[in-house]
Design a protein around this motif. Sequence first.
Motif, PDB file in Angstrom:
ATOM      1  N   SER A  14      22.770   9.586  -2.293  1.00  0.00           N
ATOM      2  CA  SER A  14      21.791   8.674  -1.713  1.00  0.00           C
ATOM      3  C   SER A  14      20.392   9.230  -1.935  1.00  0.00           C
ATOM      4  O   SER A  14      20.219  10.417  -2.168  1.00  0.00           O
ATOM      5  N   LEU A  15      19.396   8.350  -1.868  1.00  0.00           N
ATOM      6  CA  LEU A  15      17.994   8.730  -2.013  1.00  0.00           C
ATOM      7  C   LEU A  15      17.270   8.394  -0.724  1.00  0.00           C
ATOM      8  O   LEU A  15      17.489   7.333  -0.147  1.00  0.00           O
ATOM      9  N   ASP A  16      16.398   9.280  -0.287  1.00  0.00           N
ATOM     10  CA  ASP A  16      15.591   9.040   0.903  1.00  0.00           C
ATOM     11  C   ASP A  16      14.210   8.608   0.439  1.00  0.00           C
ATOM     12  O   ASP A  16      13.447   9.420  -0.084  1.00  0.00           O
ATOM     13  N   LEU A  17      13.882   7.335   0.580  1.00  0.00           N
ATOM     14  CA  LEU A  17      12.599   6.802   0.136  1.00  0.00           C
ATOM     15  C   LEU A  17      11.732   6.535   1.343  1.00  0.00           C
ATOM     16  O   LEU A  17      12.168   5.937   2.320  1.00  0.00           O
ATOM     17  N   ARG A  18      10.486   6.959   1.280  1.00  0.00           N
ATOM     18  CA  ARG A  18       9.544   6.736   2.380  1.00  0.00           C
ATOM     19  C   ARG A  18       8.304   6.048   1.833  1.00  0.00           C
ATOM     20  O   ARG A  18       7.959   6.186   0.680  1.00  0.00           O
ATOM     21  N   GLY A  19       7.633   5.330   2.683  1.00  0.00           N
ATOM     22  CA  GLY A  19       6.398   4.684   2.278  1.00  0.00           C
ATOM     23  C   GLY A  19       6.609   3.198   2.033  1.00  0.00           C
ATOM     24  O   GLY A  19       7.671   2.639   2.269  1.00  0.00           O
ATOM     25  N   ASN A  20       5.569   2.575   1.536  1.00  0.00           N
ATOM     26  CA  ASN A  20       5.571   1.140   1.307  1.00  0.00           C
ATOM     27  C   ASN A  20       5.967   0.873  -0.134  1.00  0.00           C
ATOM     28  O   ASN A  20       5.163   1.017  -1.043  1.00  0.00           O
ATOM     29  N   ILE A  21       7.208   0.496  -0.366  1.00  0.00           N
ATOM     30  CA  ILE A  21       7.713   0.257  -1.715  1.00  0.00           C
ATOM     31  C   ILE A  21       7.872  -1.235  -1.894  1.00  0.00           C
ATOM     32  O   ILE A  21       8.587  -1.887  -1.135  1.00  0.00           O
ATOM     33  N   GLN A  22       7.193  -1.789  -2.886  1.00  0.00           N
ATOM     34  CA  GLN A  22       7.262  -3.224  -3.134  1.00  0.00           C
ATOM     35  C   GLN A  22       7.687  -3.458  -4.569  1.00  0.00           C
ATOM     36  O   GLN A  22       7.362  -2.688  -5.458  1.00  0.00           O
ATOM     37  N   GLY A  23       8.386  -4.543  -4.800  1.00  0.00           N
ATOM     38  CA  GLY A  23       8.791  -4.897  -6.154  1.00  0.00           C
ATOM     39  C   GLY A  23      10.001  -4.105  -6.606  1.00  0.00           C
ATOM     40  O   GLY A  23      10.828  -3.683  -5.816  1.00  0.00           O
ATOM     41  N   ALA A  24      10.078  -3.900  -7.899  1.00  0.00           N
ATOM     42  CA  ALA A  24      11.234  -3.217  -8.480  1.00  0.00           C
ATOM     43  C   ALA A  24      11.114  -1.709  -8.316  1.00  0.00           C
ATOM     44  O   ALA A  24      10.026  -1.158  -8.247  1.00  0.00           O
ATOM     45  N   LEU A  25      12.243  -1.061  -8.254  1.00  0.00           N
ATOM     46  CA  LEU A  25      12.309   0.383  -8.144  1.00  0.00           C
ATOM     47  C   LEU A  25      13.139   0.892  -9.312  1.00  0.00           C
ATOM     48  O   LEU A  25      14.269   0.465  -9.499  1.00  0.00           O
ATOM     49  N   LYS A  26      12.579   1.775 -10.102  1.00  0.00           N
ATOM     50  CA  LYS A  26      13.281   2.310 -11.259  1.00  0.00           C
ATOM     51  C   LYS A  26      13.700   3.744 -10.957  1.00  0.00           C
ATOM     52  O   LYS A  26      12.884   4.572 -10.558  1.00  0.00           O
TER      53      LYS A  26
END
Length: 142
Positions: A14-26
């Motif tokens: 798994s990945l721990d993503l923080r912050g404001n992520i919008q749109g596609a994620l590569k």
Amino acid sequence: MERNGQKIDTEQTSLDLRGNIQGALKIIIHNGDDVPLKITGARLQQYQRRIYFDADAGTQPKIYYGDAQLDAPVYDYAKLFQKNINADQNQLGAEEANAAFTGRPDDRPWSERHPAVLWVAIIGAVLALGGIALRSIKAVAT
């Protein structure tokens, strides 16, 4: 398993993503010279965050956050909370900057806010003491 002299004994799926992520994620996976991974899909999962509080009818509450110097508040509300099935549900609007915000005053000591002045004073004191020592040596020598 050992790779490049490093022992590999964990697997992170798994990945721990923080912050404001919008749109596609590569996501790029560097798998070295191993057989390509057979990834058949990806699934986004996240925790639902809820905030409960009492508000007067017709008011539009605002949430302020981001002061790293404050400790987390401790309220009795969490201890006394009783879920109400008739409670109103709202969603947060878009994040906005607080135009009335002014930062905290700099509460560091004066010497930490002006380190150059401190160093000039130290160097000046060393030079003055060095000059006095040289004069004393010359006076003793004559």
